[in-house]
Design an enzyme around this catalytic site. Structure first.
Site, short mmCIF file in Angstrom:
data_model
loop_
_atom_site.label_atom_id
_atom_site.label_comp_id
_atom_site.label_asym_id
_atom_site.label_seq_id
_atom_site.Cartn_x
_atom_site.Cartn_y
_atom_site.Cartn_z
N PHE A 1 41.78 53.88 43.89
CA PHE A 1 42.74 53.90 42.78
C PHE A 1 41.99 53.63 41.47
CE2 PHE A 1 45.05 52.92 46.61
CZ PHE A 1 46.12 53.80 46.54
N TYR B 1 53.35 63.32 47.59
CA TYR B 1 53.66 61.88 47.71
C TYR B 1 54.95 61.54 46.97
CZ TYR B 1 53.41 56.87 46.63
OH TYR B 1 53.72 55.55 46.46
N LEU C 1 56.72 48.45 53.39
CA LEU C 1 55.64 48.71 52.43
C LEU C 1 54.64 49.74 52.97
CD1 LEU C 1 54.87 45.05 51.24
CD2 LEU C 1 56.68 46.62 50.53
N GLU D 1 56.25 57.24 40.75
CA GLU D 1 55.84 58.63 40.93
C GLU D 1 57.04 59.55 41.12
OE1 GLU D 1 52.60 60.38 41.09
OE2 GLU D 1 52.34 58.67 39.78
N THR E 1 42.22 51.93 38.64
CA THR E 1 41.88 50.61 38.06
C THR E 1 40.69 49.99 38.78
OG1 THR E 1 43.50 49.63 39.53
CG2 THR E 1 44.17 49.96 37.22
N SER F 1 58.82 54.34 44.18
CA SER F 1 57.70 54.43 43.25
C SER F 1 58.06 55.15 41.95
CB SER F 1 56.57 55.22 43.94
OG SER F 1 55.63 55.66 43.00
N LEU G 1 54.72 53.69 61.92
CA LEU G 1 55.88 54.40 61.33
C LEU G 1 56.13 55.75 61.98
CD1 LEU G 1 55.51 53.95 57.45
CD2 LEU G 1 57.13 52.80 58.97
P1 NDP Z 1 48.24 50.33 50.49
O1 NDP Z 1 47.74 51.74 50.61
O2 NDP Z 1 47.31 49.26 50.03
O3 NDP Z 1 48.82 49.87 51.93
C1 NDP Z 1 49.51 50.77 52.74
C2 NDP Z 1 49.82 50.07 54.06
O4 NDP Z 1 50.55 50.98 54.89
C3 NDP Z 1 48.59 49.65 54.86
O5 NDP Z 1 48.84 48.40 55.46
C4 NDP Z 1 48.52 50.74 55.94
O6 NDP Z 1 47.89 50.31 57.13
C5 NDP Z 1 50.00 50.96 56.20
N1 NDP Z 1 50.30 52.21 56.89
C6 NDP Z 1 49.99 53.45 56.49
N2 NDP Z 1 50.45 54.33 57.37
C7 NDP Z 1 51.08 53.65 58.34
C8 NDP Z 1 51.74 54.01 59.53
N3 NDP Z 1 51.87 55.28 59.93
N4 NDP Z 1 52.28 53.04 60.31
C9 NDP Z 1 52.15 51.75 59.95
N5 NDP Z 1 51.50 51.33 58.85
C10 NDP Z 1 50.97 52.29 58.05
O7 NDP Z 1 49.54 50.38 49.56
P2 NDP Z 1 50.10 49.28 48.51
O8 NDP Z 1 50.08 47.96 49.14
O9 NDP Z 1 49.47 49.52 47.19
O10 NDP Z 1 51.60 49.79 48.36
C11 NDP Z 1 52.64 49.31 49.22
C12 NDP Z 1 53.80 50.30 49.19
O11 NDP Z 1 54.32 50.39 47.87
C13 NDP Z 1 53.46 51.72 49.59
O12 NDP Z 1 54.59 52.26 50.24
C14 NDP Z 1 53.24 52.44 48.27
O13 NDP Z 1 53.47 53.82 48.40
C15 NDP Z 1 54.29 51.74 47.43
N6 NDP Z 1 54.02 51.67 46.01
C16 NDP Z 1 52.85 51.15 45.56
C17 NDP Z 1 52.63 51.00 44.22
C18 NDP Z 1 51.36 50.43 43.69
O14 NDP Z 1 51.10 50.61 42.49
N7 NDP Z 1 50.57 49.72 44.48
C19 NDP Z 1 53.68 51.40 43.23
C20 NDP Z 1 54.89 51.91 43.82
C21 NDP Z 1 55.05 52.02 45.17
P3 NDP Z 1 46.27 50.42 57.35
O15 NDP Z 1 45.70 49.19 56.71
O16 NDP Z 1 46.17 50.45 58.82
O17 NDP Z 1 45.82 51.69 56.67
P1 GDR Z 2 48.73 56.80 40.85
O1 GDR Z 2 47.42 55.87 40.83
O2 GDR Z 2 48.42 58.21 41.18
O3 GDR Z 2 49.46 56.52 39.57
O4 GDR Z 2 49.53 56.20 42.10
P2 GDR Z 2 45.87 56.19 40.60
O5 GDR Z 2 45.25 54.90 40.26
O6 GDR Z 2 45.28 56.96 41.75
O7 GDR Z 2 45.88 57.18 39.33
C1 GDR Z 2 46.36 56.78 38.05
C2 GDR Z 2 46.00 57.82 37.00
O8 GDR Z 2 44.59 57.80 36.78
C3 GDR Z 2 44.13 59.13 36.66
N1 GDR Z 2 42.70 59.22 37.04
C4 GDR Z 2 42.18 58.92 38.24
N2 GDR Z 2 42.75 58.44 39.36
C5 GDR Z 2 41.95 58.19 40.43
N3 GDR Z 2 42.48 57.70 41.56
N4 GDR Z 2 40.59 58.46 40.40
C6 GDR Z 2 39.99 58.94 39.28
O9 GDR Z 2 38.78 59.17 39.27
C7 GDR Z 2 40.80 59.18 38.14
N5 GDR Z 2 40.55 59.63 36.88
C8 GDR Z 2 41.71 59.65 36.22
C9 GDR Z 2 45.01 59.91 37.65
O10 GDR Z 2 44.94 61.30 37.36
C10 GDR Z 2 46.35 59.27 37.38
O11 GDR Z 2 46.98 59.90 36.29
C11 GDR Z 2 49.59 54.81 42.35
C12 GDR Z 2 49.70 54.60 43.87
O12 GDR Z 2 49.61 53.22 44.14
C13 GDR Z 2 51.01 55.12 44.40
O13 GDR Z 2 51.14 54.74 45.76
C14 GDR Z 2 52.14 54.47 43.58
O14 GDR Z 2 53.38 54.93 44.04
C15 GDR Z 2 51.97 54.77 42.11
O15 GDR Z 2 50.72 54.25 41.69
C16 GDR Z 2 53.05 54.14 41.26
#
Ligand code: NDP
Ligand code: GDR
Length: 326
Positions: free
Chosen positions: A190, A151, A82, A129, A192, A127, A61
């Site tokens: 993360f 973010y 993504l 967020e 969960t 997102s 990217l």
């Molecule tokens: P992940 O962190 O699991 O995956 C991110 C992906 O992006 C990986 O494949 C990573 O590659 C790739 N990536 C990061 N930087 C670059 C770059 N510079 N060029 C090319 N590829 C890159 O995220 P999720 O699958 O959980 O999420 C997918 C998308 O949805 C993200 O944009 C996230 O912000 C968004 N999102 C996620 C939510 C969630 O709850 N999961 C909720 C809302 C939005 P590599 O494996 O090499 O690190």
């Molecule tokens: P979030 O996910 O920030 O919502 O972003 P995360 O699971 O990191 O946090 C959720 C909530 O849990 C609280 N928390 C903790 N979080 C983490 N990671 N570690 C801890 O030890 C901990 N203790 C408490 C956090 O404060 C927070 O309130 C995710 C990502 O997937 C984003 O890319 C995506 O856009 C959003 O979800 C929707």
């Protein structure tokens, strides 16, 4: 009918792996964009890597010409963006890089589509967020944004540039405002997966304590496998639009701990330690999404609910720790 081609950025991530599986099941040709790394990190896609309809292509990217070249070579009908720096705490320690990937990266990909294949349909991973300090409960497509982390700010940019390219250049560009979605393939940092993995390890005597931050924050947690279907549905409509995807249920981190530890017959209060290291400079306290528009227009609804999701993750972690497989 001609086979469709989809380009997925972030195919090695949680969502990318589920979306690739789903599109392969619909007989798409899937081009997965991967960035160059010194060690291969294809764990989440290794089960589909030899699929005849999956091809991996190198790109980043950060690199405009690699985006142009991938779009030119593969002429995708659909592009799912993504890829992102997706971990909120890292966005405070690496705010500029987060902006480059998560914000400007979207423009690079949209520019590649605009110049090379303007009839590609585009999905942007927006997102919940973006709602941050929420201005309305539950949050809908029309709820004003108030992001609370670098973010979240970067995602607001990605969302609006998607809307802007739709309006400026008539691109078929959609933004899916997805609330948290999880799975056994979720990154371990993360909350969960951190909790379910720790519950499994503690059960097996491999760990004693679990250090967490804010137990009171509330999230609307769904299953990634359900959410990737919504991404695809958005690109099959007659008109491009933006949709909230969520379960419309919210739970605290404390409830998450209770369900995960109960699954292995333990009480979380005996093991969880509050650690200021995991508190955030600015918190998003409450997220709950209203997916009514996705229900009525896309016909989408979640299949997996909170308890089932967390128990699925604990069971997968236990199985993995007993006999590693992924
Ligand atoms: P992940 O962190 O699991 O995956 C991110 C992906 O992006 C990986 O494949 C990573 O590659 C790739 N990536 C990061 N930087 C670059 C770059 N510079 N060029 C090319 N590829 C890159 O995220 P999720 O699958 O959980 O999420 C997918 C998308 O949805 C993200 O944009 C996230 O912000 C968004 N999102 C996620 C939510 C969630 O709850 N999961 C909720 C809302 C939005 P590599 O494996 O090499 O690190
Ligand atoms: P979030 O996910 O920030 O919502 O972003 P995360 O699971 O990191 O946090 C959720 C909530 O849990 C609280 N928390 C903790 N979080 C983490 N990671 N570690 C801890 O030890 C901990 N203790 C408490 C956090 O404060 C927070 O309130 C995710 C990502 O997937 C984003 O890319 C995506 O856009 C959003 O979800 C929707």
């Amino acid at each position: 009918m001609k086979q469709k081609t989809a380009l997925i950025t972030g195919v090695t991530g949680q969502d990318g792996s589920y979306l690739a599986e789903y599109l392969l099941s619909l007989d798409y040709k899937v081009i997965g964009m991967v960035r160059r790394t010194s060690t291969i990190n294809f764990d989440r896609i290794k089960h589909i890597q030899s699929h005849v309809n999956l091809e991996l292509a190198q790109g980043d990217l950060l690199d405009q010409s690699s985006m142009m070249e991938i779009v030119r070579e593969h002429q995708p009908d659909e592009v799912y963006n993504l890829a992102a720096q997706s971990f909120v705490p890292t966005s405070w320690t690496q705010p500029v890089l987060t902006g480059e990937f998560t914000a400007i990266g979207v423009t690079r990909l949209l520019e590649a589509i605009r110049h090379v294949k303007p009839d590609s349909r585009f999905y942007q991973a927006s997102s919940s967020e973006m709602f941050g300090k929420v201005q309305e409960v539950p949050q809908r497509e029309t709820t004003p944004f108030y992001p609370r982390s670098p973010y979240g700010v970067a995602k607001v940019y990605g969302h609006w540039i998607t809307v802007n390219y739709r309006e400026s250049y008539n691109l078929f560009a959609c933004s899916g405002i997805l609330f948290n979605h999880e799975s056994p393939r979720r990154g371990l940092e993360f909350v969960t997966h951190k909790v379910t993995h720790a519950a499994a390890k503690i059960k097996l005597g491999l760990q004693k304590e679990l250090h967490l931050g804010n137990l009171d924050s509330q999230r609307d947690w769904g299953f990634a496998g359900d959410y990737v279907r919504a991404m695809w549905l958005m690109l099959q409509q007659a008109k491009p639009d933006d949709y909230v995807i969520s379960t419309n249920e919210t739970h605290t981190v404390r409830e998450l701990c209770a369900v995960a530890f109960a699954r292995v017959g333990l009480n979380f209060e005996d093991h969880v330690v509050i650690d200021p290291k995991f508190q955030r400079p600015a918190e998003v306290d409450l997220l709950i999404g209203d997916p009514a528009k996705a229900g009525s227009i896309l016909g989408w609804e979640p299949q997996v609910h909170f308890r089932q999701l967390i128990e699925m993750m604990v069971d997968a972690d236990l199985a993995d720790l007993r006999e590693p497989r992924r």
